[in-house]
Design an enzyme around this catalytic site. Structure first.
Site, mmCIF file in Angstrom:
data_model
loop_
_atom_site.group_PDB
_atom_site.id
_atom_site.type_symbol
_atom_site.label_atom_id
_atom_site.label_comp_id
_atom_site.label_asym_id
_atom_site.label_seq_id
_atom_site.Cartn_x
_atom_site.Cartn_y
_atom_site.Cartn_z
ATOM 1 N N HIS A 188 0.822 -1.210 0.000
ATOM 2 C CA HIS A 188 0.000 0.000 0.000
ATOM 3 C C HIS A 188 0.850 1.251 0.000
ATOM 4 C CE1 HIS A 188 -3.585 -2.460 0.902
ATOM 5 N NE2 HIS A 188 -4.038 -1.599 0.026
ATOM 6 N N GLU A 431 -10.264 -7.614 -34.922
ATOM 7 C CA GLU A 431 -8.838 -7.489 -35.242
ATOM 8 C C GLU A 431 -8.436 -8.413 -36.383
ATOM 9 O OE1 GLU A 431 -6.486 -8.225 -31.742
ATOM 10 O OE2 GLU A 431 -7.667 -9.951 -31.134
ATOM 11 N N ASP A 455 -3.442 -5.749 -34.688
ATOM 12 C CA ASP A 455 -3.590 -6.991 -35.447
ATOM 13 C C ASP A 455 -4.363 -6.775 -36.733
ATOM 14 O OD1 ASP A 455 -2.180 -9.077 -34.156
ATOM 15 O OD2 ASP A 455 -3.565 -8.888 -32.474
ATOM 16 N N CYS A 502 -9.045 0.061 -29.522
ATOM 17 C CA CYS A 502 -8.098 -0.080 -28.414
ATOM 18 C C CYS A 502 -6.681 -0.378 -28.902
ATOM 19 C CB CYS A 502 -8.569 -1.144 -27.430
ATOM 20 S SG CYS A 502 -8.601 -2.792 -28.140
HETATM 21 C C1 PEP Z 1 -4.596 -5.049 -31.149
HETATM 22 O O1 PEP Z 1 -4.366 -6.065 -31.806
HETATM 23 O O2 PEP Z 1 -4.735 -3.911 -31.646
HETATM 24 C C2 PEP Z 1 -4.708 -5.139 -29.692
HETATM 25 C C3 PEP Z 1 -5.147 -4.129 -28.972
HETATM 26 O O3 PEP Z 1 -4.317 -6.280 -29.097
HETATM 27 P P1 PEP Z 1 -2.780 -6.734 -28.897
HETATM 28 O O4 PEP Z 1 -1.910 -5.579 -29.304
HETATM 29 O O5 PEP Z 1 -2.632 -7.103 -27.470
HETATM 30 O O6 PEP Z 1 -2.684 -7.894 -29.808
HETATM 31 MG MG MG Z 2 -4.532 -8.008 -30.920
#
Ligand code: PEP
Ligand code: MG
Length: 543
Positions: A188, A431, A455, A502
């Site tokens: 902590h 992806e 990806d 993401c």
């Molecule tokens: C992606 O493929 O954009 C993703 C967020 O996953 P990772 O980079 O972990 O494959």
């Molecule tokens: Mg990925």
């Protein structure tokens, strides 16, 4: 100049004078007594005082660090009331006819060793909490204030280790950094240092402790974990430059913290953060992300020497959800395979691992691994706002399978009397080109899409993301990639679902306008990019 290597737990750099923290030295002696009742009464009184003091520390922590971070002192108050702990102390007093101070010290040793020997890193770190409450109790019993030297100028605090209550007792405007010989990043103290936004370096070793002296100059680098004692001029100048850059980032933070992610013409989006472990939460909060858009759960597996158990996973997920205090947390199920190989899990060697048994494919091929993770995730869902996301989807049948396994897992949990949230969202990563192209078929099956551009680019452009020789063919802005993202966005919205990005492209501010025009609802980026993207969004006018 001497360099000590430890672990940086709060990413910032500090340079300045050292103050070595010394505790008031309390020697615990074993004293025989005939009046054990009197010792039990003294113990009771000391406990009341300790709990009252902790209540005051809790209030200070709530004011300065917020309720979530102050909770540890609430827990300390509960630990002081814990039946097992109190009975163990009373037993020592009564059976050995000894003084209360000694009984507390012995019990503290026993309990802290028990925690240290547990397998889970989080539980191991609780040993420090037991020692902290016990030292407070001993200080009260021996009529000592328990406080060491608290400096009144701005200094780097060097110590063997710091208890949570010692950490918050410092006036944070007087602390440049914390540097300790021991400690873990799960303690902590580390968590509090992060939320106080004070650079901290821990685990610097015993030599560090004997080398540091009051008044010496040092640099504590919370990024690299280095502690540089008596730096030379060149190092000092480089540090000053880094600090200026850090300062500029902080200015941006001050300017944009608490502001909405809204364009000039009133379009609002979510800007969330990506993390790979619970340790990243401090950064998420520091950078004012609205939630976690991608928790890459595979790091839990990759950091372990065997598959993490359901309980180990549950504790981590619960901690992340609780720390985010009601903000959405999207945890991606384990995505091992391809470039993320797990040493202890041997499946057949593959010629093309990126096109092999990775992500959801591996989970569907080894269902026990998947079921364990789903159980941990659903159990944790009762502690916050959880979204579960599945990687590497290419076909609808995969979603059908996931659904039927999830139904079984939830039924099992219900039969076992376990609670979980019915509001857990489930979504898939887009992806692969296949998933984007059939996104009209996939959208009705899920609550959301999240585009993994890392990806998606690799598979659309047939460019191995690990291979530097094809980097020049790997065009992030390629029209094929943009069209697939737009197609998925259109199909998500046609079916009333939300869509985020993401992958790394989410943080590319050259594309923010384009993504917003496509209707992207959420961008999830590394914590350090949240405010940069917010600044960009606020500068746009889409009308
Ligand atoms: C992606 O493929 O954009 C993703 C967020 O996953 P990772 O980079 O972990 O494959
Ligand atoms: Mg990925």
């Amino acid at each position: 100049m001497v360099i000590f290597n430890g672990k940086g737990v709060c990413p910032a750099v500090a340079a300045g004078r050292i103050s070595v923290f010394r505790r008031a030295d309390i020697q615990v002696k074993r004293l025989k007594t005939d009046d054990t009742e009197a010792e039990l009464l003294r113990l009771e009184e000391a406990k009341k005082t300790a709990i009252r003091e902790l209540g005051e520390i809790y209030e200070k922590a709530v004011r300065e660090l917020g309720e979530a971070n102050a909770d540890i002192f609430d827990i300390h108050m509960m630990m002081l009331e814990d039946e097992d702990y109190n009975e163990a102390i009373a037993e020592v007093i009564k059976c050995q006819n000894v003084n209360a101070e000694y009984a507390v010290a012995v019990t503290a040793d026993n309990f802290s060793h028990m925690f240290e020997n547990m397998e889970d890193a989080y539980m191991q770190a609780r040993a420090a909490d037991v020692r902290d409450i016990s030292n407070r109790l001993i200080a009260k019993l021996s009529g000592n204030s328990g406080n060491g030297n608290i400096p009144d100028e701005k200094v780097i605090i060097c110590a063997d280790d710091l208890a949570p209550s010692e950490t918050v007792a410092f006036d944070k405007d007087k602390v440049l950094a914390f540097a300790t010989a021991y400690g873990s990043s799960n303690s902590h103290t580390a968590i509090l240092a992060r939320s106080m936004n004070v650079p901290a370096v821990i685990g610097l070793g015993e030599e560090f402790l004997s080398a540091v002296k009051d008044g010496d100059i040092a640099i504590a680098d919370g990024f690299s974990g280095e502690f540089i004692l008596n730096p030379d001029e060149k190092t000092m100048a480089e540090t000053k430059k880094r600090q200026q850059e850090e300062q500029q980032k902080k200015e941006l933070l001050r300017k944009l913290k608490g502001k909405e992610n809204i364009t000039a013409d009133g379009r609002r989006i979510n800007i969330f953060a990506n993390i790979g472990s619970a340790a990243g939460i401090g950064e998420v909060l520091l950078n004012d992300a609205g939630g976690i858009g991608l928790f890459r759960s595979e790091f839990l597996y990759l950091e372990n020497s065997s598959f993490p158990t359901e309980e180990e996973q549950f504790l981590v997920y619960r901690r992340v959800l609780e720390s985010m205090a009601g903000k959405k947390v999207i945890i991606r199920t384990v995505d091992i395979g391809a470039d993320k190989q797990c040493g202890y899990f041997y499946h057949e060697k593959e010629e093309n691992p990126a096109l092999g048994l990775r992500g959801i494919r591996l989970c569907l091929a080894h269902r026990e691994i998947f079921r364990t993770q789903l159980r941990a995730l659903y159990r944790a869902s009762a502690f916050g706002r959880l979204g579960i996301m599945f990687p590497m989807i290419t076909s609808k049948w995969e979603i059908d399978e996931i659904k039927s396994i999830s139904v079984q897992v939830k039924r099992e949990l219900t039969d076992e009397g376990m609670v979980f949230s019915d509001e857990t969202e489930t979504g898939i990563m887009i992806e692969t080109p296949a998933a984007a192209i059939i996104s009209d078929i996939l959208a009705p099956e899920v609550d959301f899409f999240s585009i993994g551009t890392n990806d998606l680019i690799q598979y659309t452009l047939a460019c191995d993301r690990q291979n530097r020789h094809v980097e020049s063919f790997c065009d992030n802005y390629h029209e094929a990639v943009m069209r697939l993202i737009e197609l998925a966005a259109d199909n998500a919205h046609k079916h009333g679902k939300w869509i985020g990005i993401c992958g790394e492209l989410a943080a590319d501010t050259n594309l923010t306008e384009r993504f917003l025009r496509m209707g992207i609802d959420e961008l999830s980026v590394s914590p350090a990019f949240v405010l940069k993207v917010r600044e960009k969004v606020r500068s746009l006018d889409l009308s």
